[in-house]
Design a protein around this motif. Structure first.
Motif, PDB file in Angstrom:
ATOM      1  N   LEU A 162       0.868  -1.106   0.123  1.00 14.24           N
ATOM      2  CA  LEU A 162      -0.006   0.088   0.059  1.00 14.24           C
ATOM      3  C   LEU A 162       0.870   1.237   0.090  1.00 14.24           C
ATOM      4  N   VAL A 163       1.755   1.184   0.850  1.00 15.12           N
ATOM      5  CA  VAL A 163       2.616   2.674   0.965  1.00 15.12           C
ATOM      6  C   VAL A 163       3.492   2.489  -0.391  1.00 15.12           C
ATOM      7  N   ILE A 164       4.123   1.668  -0.955  1.00 18.80           N
ATOM      8  CA  ILE A 164       4.814   1.662  -1.956  1.00 18.80           C
ATOM      9  C   ILE A 164       3.865   2.189  -3.128  1.00 18.80           C
ATOM     10  N   GLY A 165       2.816   1.391  -3.352  1.00 14.11           N
ATOM     11  CA  GLY A 165       1.824   1.855  -4.280  1.00 14.11           C
ATOM     12  C   GLY A 165       1.402   3.400  -4.322  1.00 14.11           C
ATOM     13  N   TRP A 166       1.278   4.131  -2.844  1.00  5.93           N
ATOM     14  CA  TRP A 166       0.850   5.321  -2.897  1.00  5.93           C
ATOM     15  C   TRP A 166       1.901   6.126  -3.307  1.00  5.93           C
ATOM     16  N   LEU A 167       3.068   5.953  -2.841  1.00  2.00           N
ATOM     17  CA  LEU A 167       4.294   6.757  -3.258  1.00  2.00           C
ATOM     18  C   LEU A 167       4.641   6.692  -4.663  1.00  2.00           C
ATOM     19  N   GLU A 168       4.642   5.324  -5.192  1.00  2.00           N
ATOM     20  CA  GLU A 168       5.250   5.540  -6.542  1.00  2.00           C
ATOM     21  C   GLU A 168       4.564   5.734  -7.859  1.00  2.00           C
ATOM     22  N   ARG A 169       2.932   5.918  -7.479  1.00  4.06           N
ATOM     23  CA  ARG A 169       1.940   6.200  -8.665  1.00  4.06           C
ATOM     24  C   ARG A 169       1.711   7.604  -8.574  1.00  4.06           C
ATOM     25  N   ARG A 170       1.828   8.138  -9.756  1.00  8.81           N
ATOM     26  CA  ARG A 170       1.565   9.614 -10.181  1.00  8.81           C
ATOM     27  C   ARG A 170       0.224   9.645 -11.114  1.00  8.81           C
ATOM     28  N   ILE A 171      -0.497  10.772 -10.721  1.00  8.96           N
ATOM     29  CA  ILE A 171      -1.763  10.963 -11.211  1.00  8.96           C
ATOM     30  C   ILE A 171      -1.614  11.782 -12.316  1.00  8.96           C
ATOM     31  N   PRO A 172      -2.330  11.965 -13.670  1.00 11.70           N
ATOM     32  CA  PRO A 172      -2.369  12.781 -14.713  1.00 11.70           C
ATOM     33  C   PRO A 172      -1.746  14.114 -14.410  1.00 11.70           C
ATOM     34  N   ALA A 173      -2.306  14.723 -13.646  1.00  5.22           N
ATOM     35  CA  ALA A 173      -2.092  16.006 -13.310  1.00  5.22           C
ATOM     36  C   ALA A 173      -0.449  16.343 -12.929  1.00  5.22           C
ATOM     37  N   GLU A 174       0.005  15.421 -12.109  1.00  2.33           N
ATOM     38  CA  GLU A 174       1.459  15.215 -11.779  1.00  2.33           C
ATOM     39  C   GLU A 174       2.409  14.958 -12.959  1.00  2.33           C
ATOM     40  N   LEU A 175       1.891  13.961 -13.775  1.00  6.61           N
ATOM     41  CA  LEU A 175       2.562  13.624 -15.112  1.00  6.61           C
ATOM     42  C   LEU A 175       2.748  14.761 -16.066  1.00  6.61           C
ATOM     43  N   ALA A 176       1.692  15.534 -16.152  1.00  2.00           N
ATOM     44  CA  ALA A 176       1.487  16.715 -16.939  1.00  2.00           C
ATOM     45  C   ALA A 176       2.435  17.881 -16.753  1.00  2.00           C
ATOM     46  N   VAL A 177       2.975  17.755 -15.208  1.00  2.51           N
ATOM     47  CA  VAL A 177       3.891  18.949 -14.714  1.00  2.51           C
ATOM     48  C   VAL A 177       5.351  18.316 -14.812  1.00  2.51           C
ATOM     49  N   TYR A 178       5.470  16.956 -14.764  1.00  4.36           N
ATOM     50  CA  TYR A 178       6.870  16.518 -14.776  1.00  4.36           C
ATOM     51  C   TYR A 178       7.933  16.804 -15.839  1.00  4.36           C
ATOM     52  N   PRO A 179       7.457  16.712 -17.084  1.00  4.90           N
ATOM     53  CA  PRO A 179       8.136  17.197 -18.030  1.00  4.90           C
ATOM     54  C   PRO A 179       8.823  18.706 -18.075  1.00  4.90           C
ATOM     55  N   GLU A 180       8.133  19.470 -17.533  1.00  5.83           N
ATOM     56  CA  GLU A 180       8.529  21.019 -17.040  1.00  5.83           C
ATOM     57  C   GLU A 180       9.641  20.865 -16.119  1.00  5.83           C
TER      58      GLU A 180
END
Length: 416
Positions: A162-180
């Motif tokens: 549960l902890v690893i899943g919560w920490l590692e997974r990114r939502i679309p809004a986070e992935l949209a900003v990550y390239p910047e």
């Protein structure tokens, strides 16, 4: 070249991160709880001894657990998750404040709530494998078991998945900003590896390190490790201790830089070449060495498939690289809330045959990785001296495919 944060205002940063947290709690957490088979998750920490997970669950501008905070996540039959907090101050609309300290002791409140929900599997943050999932202190563990009582204490399980899943997974809004964020790191390195910062014969590697650190600080970016800058040169191989740190014409430079912004971290390594007198381009041997390291990147990404463990990816990628005559070392890792983040490790520099435990975890969709590795090649122009090209670029695994978040280095930075 401008080095400025993606979101400059601290107030705007907090608002955006809280939007993300609300979405994560609503859409991501219920799925991960169901997948892990945990119906009741307790996260407890005291001020200044925070569980690494709790700070990813508290809304900004929270900076610590304020005395003692208990968060409870209770999964209902319809799949929704009730979010409760047992603390003195509350956390806005994200959590129901379930404890009134004027009427009830905190542990008594916990005992009562557990009895009301009657959970079958209670997740607690204890893990022998992942430090990020092992945040429940010993004293809090003992106190928690007393509050739960014998019946519910026996239902406690490690919440590692549960902890690893919560920490590692990114939502679309986070992935949209990550390239910047990654593009910002690329601009930072490009400026550091230029005449703006480096004057050959004058500038030292320490000067560049502290320029990087100071520039990140002034731009509102938090370095999560001290940057490094190193030199390889003809007669000065990576296999021996450096004999100088002053940058000279003919040097091959390497940097390692990472920062966190908006709660997400980057990690990048690139190379630059300082042209020697009479040169208009780097030696062909260095150009070829970089291309061979790029080849290792390609082979590794081809093996990074959802469901494979880190150890499987490492073995497959190394076998393919060795088969085509490369000399690779692979030590890639997840990125996210932390620099060396939650999820499967893909090798360590000193463990190229596999990493028990941390690398037995499978790769998942919507995760981010620092593709960190090196390859050794000989340079004819340097009397066949071995040169190590160490690269690190950030990539996202989503929709079953992995791709660079903002490209990668395929040409050396040139300092004239």
């Amino acid at each position: 070249m401008t080095i400025s944060p993606v979101v400059a205002s601290l107030r705007a940063q907090a608002a955006l991160q809280n939007e993300w947290l609300a979405e994560r709690l609503t859409t991501l957490l219920p799925a991960i709880m169901a997948q892990s088979g945990i119906d009741f998750w307790i996260v407890v920490a005291r001020e200044y001894n925070e569980d690494p997970v709790i700070m990813t669950l508290l809304p900004a501008p929270a900076m610590n657990a304020r005395r003692r905070t208990i968060l409870i996540f209770a999964r209902r039959a319809d799949g929704t998750v009730d979010r409760l907090t047992l603390d003195r101050y509350g956390y806005g609309d994200l959590y129901i404040q379930a404890w009134n300290p004027d009427h009830e002791a905190q542990d008594d409140c916990l005992t009562r709530i557990v009895g009301e929900y009657h959970p079958q599997r209670i997740g607690i943050n204890v893990s022998p494998t992942f430090a990020l999932a092992d945040g429940l202190s010993h004293a809090e563990y003992e106190r928690l078991l007393i509050a739960l009582g014998p019946t519910y204490a026996e239902r406690c399980v490690h919440a590692e998945a549960l902890v690893i899943g919560w920490l590692e997974r990114r939502i679309p809004a986070e992935l949209a900003v990550y390239p910047e964020l990654v593009a910002l790191g690329h601009r930072l390195i490009a400026t550091a590896f230029s005449r703006t910062v480096i004057t050959p014969g004058v500038t030292t590697t320490d000067d560049v390190v502290w320029w990087l650190r100071q520039t990140m600080h002034e731009a509102g970016l938090r370095a999560w490790f001290q940057p490094t800058v190193s030199i390889q040169a003809r007669g000065m191989p990576f296999t021996e201790p450096p004999t100088r740190n002053r940058i000279l014409p003919g040097d091959l430079l390497h940097c390692d830089v990472g920062f966190c912004h908006l709660g997400l971290c980057t990690d990048q390594q690139q190379h630059a070449y300082v042209l020697a007198r009479g040169e208009t381009s780097p030696p062909d041997g260095l150009v070829s060495a970089l291309a061979r390291a790029n080849q290792v990147q390609d082979l590794l990404l081809a093996e990074m498939q959802v469901g494979r463990t880190g150890n499987q990816v490492l073995a497959l990628a190394r076998a393919r690289a060795l088969q085509v005559g490369l000399q690779p070392s692979i030590y890639s890792h997840p990125l996210g809330y932390h620099g060396h983040a939650a999820g499967p490790t893909i090798g360590l520099w000193d463990m190229q045959k596999g990493v028990p435990g941390a690398s037995d975890y499978p790769l998942a969709d919507d995760t981010v990785y620092a593709i960190e590795l090196n390859n050794v090649a000989t340079v004819p122009e340097w009397d066949d001296q071995p040169v190590r090209i160490a690269l690190e670029e950030d990539a996202v695994l989503t929709g079953g495919n992995i791709e660079w978040l903002n490209g990668r280095q395929t040409q050396l930075h040139i300092i004239k």
